[in-house]
Every structure is written in structure tokens, then in C-alpha cells.
Design a protein around this motif. Sequence first.
Motif, mmCIF file in Angstrom:
data_model
loop_
_atom_site.group_PDB
_atom_site.id
_atom_site.type_symbol
_atom_site.label_atom_id
_atom_site.label_comp_id
_atom_site.label_asym_id
_atom_site.label_seq_id
_atom_site.Cartn_x
_atom_site.Cartn_y
_atom_site.Cartn_z
ATOM 1 N N MET A 1 8.744 27.145 -17.183
ATOM 2 C CA MET A 1 9.668 27.406 -18.297
ATOM 3 C C MET A 1 11.115 27.165 -17.876
ATOM 4 O O MET A 1 11.886 26.515 -18.560
ATOM 5 N N ASN A 2 11.503 27.674 -16.691
ATOM 6 C CA ASN A 2 12.869 27.470 -16.238
ATOM 7 C C ASN A 2 13.162 26.001 -16.008
ATOM 8 O O ASN A 2 14.288 25.549 -16.176
ATOM 9 N N GLY A 3 12.142 25.250 -15.578
ATOM 10 C CA GLY A 3 12.340 23.822 -15.381
ATOM 11 C C GLY A 3 12.689 23.108 -16.669
ATOM 12 O O GLY A 3 13.535 22.202 -16.690
ATOM 13 N N ARG A 4 12.046 23.505 -17.769
ATOM 14 C CA ARG A 4 12.347 22.913 -19.074
ATOM 15 C C ARG A 4 13.781 23.210 -19.482
ATOM 16 O O ARG A 4 14.512 22.329 -19.966
ATOM 17 N N VAL A 5 14.198 24.438 -19.291
ATOM 18 C CA VAL A 5 15.553 24.845 -19.673
ATOM 19 C C VAL A 5 16.583 24.163 -18.780
ATOM 20 O O VAL A 5 17.643 23.723 -19.249
ATOM 21 N N ASP A 6 16.284 24.083 -17.502
ATOM 22 C CA ASP A 6 17.210 23.417 -16.579
ATOM 23 C C ASP A 6 17.399 21.951 -16.961
ATOM 24 O O ASP A 6 18.513 21.420 -16.891
ATOM 25 N N MET A 7 16.312 21.303 -17.348
ATOM 26 C CA MET A 7 16.411 19.903 -17.751
ATOM 27 C C MET A 7 17.272 19.754 -19.008
ATOM 28 O O MET A 7 18.110 18.837 -19.099
ATOM 29 N N MET A 8 17.105 20.672 -19.956
ATOM 30 C CA MET A 8 17.921 20.642 -21.165
ATOM 31 C C MET A 8 19.393 20.801 -20.810
ATOM 32 O O MET A 8 20.260 20.079 -21.322
ATOM 33 N N ARG A 9 19.690 21.732 -19.923
ATOM 34 C CA ARG A 9 21.083 21.963 -19.524
ATOM 35 C C ARG A 9 21.682 20.725 -18.876
ATOM 36 O O ARG A 9 22.808 20.319 -19.200
ATOM 37 N N LEU A 10 20.962 20.103 -17.958
ATOM 38 C CA LEU A 10 21.475 18.918 -17.277
ATOM 39 C C LEU A 10 21.698 17.764 -18.250
ATOM 40 O O LEU A 10 22.708 17.053 -18.175
#
Length: 428
Positions: A1-10
Motif C-alpha cells: 500500500m505504501n508503495g502505491r502512495v509513494d509512487m503517486m507522490r513521486l
Amino acid sequence: MNGRVDMMRLEMQDVLEKNILQFWLDKMQDHENGGFYGRIDGSGQLHPEAEKGAILNARILWSFSAAYRVLGKPEYLEAATRAKDYIIDHFVDEEYGGVYWSLDYKGNPLDTKKQFYAIGFVIYGLSEYARATGDREALDYALNLYECIEEHALDSEYNGYIEACTREWGKIADMRLSELDANYPKSQNTHLHIIEPYTNLLRCLKEMQAKQSCDYVPAIGAVLPVGISVPMETVVSVEASLRNLIDIFTDKILNPETHHLDLFFDMDWTRGAGHLESYGHDIECSWLMHEAALVLGDQKILEKVEKIVQMVAKASEKGLTPDGAMIHEANLDTGRVDDDLHWWVQAENVVGWFNLWQHFGDEEALSKAEKCWKYIKDQLIDWDNGEWFWSRHKDGSLNTTDDKAGFWKCPYHNSRMCLEIIERTAEN
């Protein structure tokens, strides 16, 4: 889940810096007449003699101020300071107070009416500049404009804020924000964009009160430490105004039967203009009202608001399309539906659902935010020329009739979406 959010942020930081802000730095700064140009049309053609609107300039001020506060790049501070100085030097009415609606391309007053929606946005921009830099001048102008709204727009009989006045604060026959709006003395839209700057102003005051000092920045590169003391009565006044606005939304503007926000009202809050639903404003209001309650810090109000936040967001689902985008609005009386997929609605759609995931653990809401972000990347971002297109039509064709940058097309909804996700993911 955090990976998905991190990708969105980047991805969003990349779009913010390279696609949105760089477009405005490269193509919209008016080095001949000052400030920023008033228009680039949907075909990418610059109109250097277009009028300059208060809303456009205030939103530029907010966008670059917030970008500087979050990312710290000097070119963002330079653009924000350019916008701040131009607004103070040209848009502020030094004789009667408030700000002009528009200027000609040389910076002379063109439409001198006082639209409280526009004044609210100038407060929003100035208070963000003060947050980013500690600039006392920006804060003082923001507080003066807050007093203008409280003095001239607040309805002492029925509560709420009227739409507009003449330059001298007299009555004005046509109070509409734009030709697309109904002519009523009160609207959801104006209240939404008064609660927004009041929230930011209170946040700024609380931050400065906590620091008890700030840096006054009169020019790029000149930082002069000065003492600052935020009077408690000022903080209390803005808190009271924000508390009142939250009550107006929950008790007057929210339709208790549909959980949508009604759009237009008479002075006594009788709903006007028929049964209208604006899905973009619903989802935008859901997170802005939540933000207001969080900044206010009153637990009872927060508990009340958080229930409503989720109801309003749920009601806005009516406007979602299968590909994750959101249509604009509908008139239930006439059956007319504006099913264009506007840039600003999609930006607010992302933030609204992300807010529900962040604060309420709604995993489906995160998926909605991600799905809309994919639509934005695939359909609205102009990867070749910068910025976003105004909209796509229902059939998927691109809208090049409306502006790429202009009176209403500003680096605000889309840059704010990016900055919200950047800041919110930094907190988690």
C-alpha cells in the motif's frame, strides 16, 4: 500500500515541477508590463493584451508560495514575490479597500467591482506567502482584506456572506461570479472560497503565534529578522469566523435529504435556481470542510464535520464515470447534465478521496484517487506543451475552445492536488 502512495507522490512532484509550474515560469511572466499575462488560449496562443484577473493572480500567488514552502526552490519564491508585489501594487484598492475584479494588460483598473470570492482568494495567496516566508506585509494585507469581508459581506440578519458590491461597497444589481452562474445574493461557491482562505489565515496566525517571530522579506535575497506578535484577539476573531462558516455549511448549504451542497440562495437561505448538483464542488468541499475543522481544533465540531465529510463525498460518487473521472454538474429540474470532464474537478476528486483514505482508512477511496490520477495522466495533462487541458468532452474529444491559462484557468487546483499528496504522504 505504501508503495502505491509513494509512487503517486513521486509522479505528482514530477508533474508539479516540470509540467505545471515550469509552464507558468516560462510562458506566463509578463516582463514588459509586470506581473503575469492574462491569457493563453486552448490552442496555445498567447494573448499579451488580455485583461488580468484578480483570481488568476491570487491563485498564482498561492501556487508558487505553497510550492516554495514545500519544495524550497528559489525560483518559486521569486515568482510568488512577483505575484504578491503585483497584487499589492495594482489590484488592491487603496482608496476604498478590497481588490479590483480585473485590470487591463498594463495594470490599470478595468472592472472595479468587489467580488468577495476574489477577495477570498487574495487572502488565500497572501496568507500562504506569509506562511512560506514570514512576510509581515503579506500578513497585514491579508488581515485587512479579512476585515473587508467581515465588514461588507457578512449578513447580520440571516448570517452568511453576500456575493459582491460596487467599488464603494454599495449594492450591485448583477452579483454573479460569472455568466454561468445564477444571480442570487449568496452561493455555495463563494462560501467555499471564503472558508478556504479563512482556514489558511488561521493556520498562518497559529504558526506565527507559535514561533513568535518571523522573517520579513522585502525583496529577493534580503532577509531581515523582525519581531512579530500576533494579537490573541485577531486569532480569536478569525477562529469565530471559521467556526461560523463551518456551521453555515452544515446547517444551511448542505442539503440534509440528498447530502449534496445546494448552490444558490436568497438572503434568507431559501434555495434558488432549482435542484442543482455540482459533483466537483461536493468532493472539494468534503476535504476543505474537514481541513477547516482540523485547523480550528475543536473536537466537538470535528466529530460533527467528519460524519458530514463522508456523506458529502459519498453523494459526489453520483458524478463518477467508469474510468474514474468525475463529471461537472447536473440540473435535476431540466435534466441538463454537464458531463465534460474538467481539469479542476479531477484534481479535487483525487484529493477528496485521498483524504478519506488518509483519515478514515477507506481503501476503496484510495483506489478512486488512483483511478482518477490515471485518467488525468492519460487524458488531461499536456505532456508536449505543459499544463493541463481544460477538459475532455463526453465523447473523449479534447476541449481546445477553453483556455490553457486565463481568467479561470490557473495553476491552483492541479498544483494544490500535487502539493496535498506530497505533504500528506510526508506525514505518513
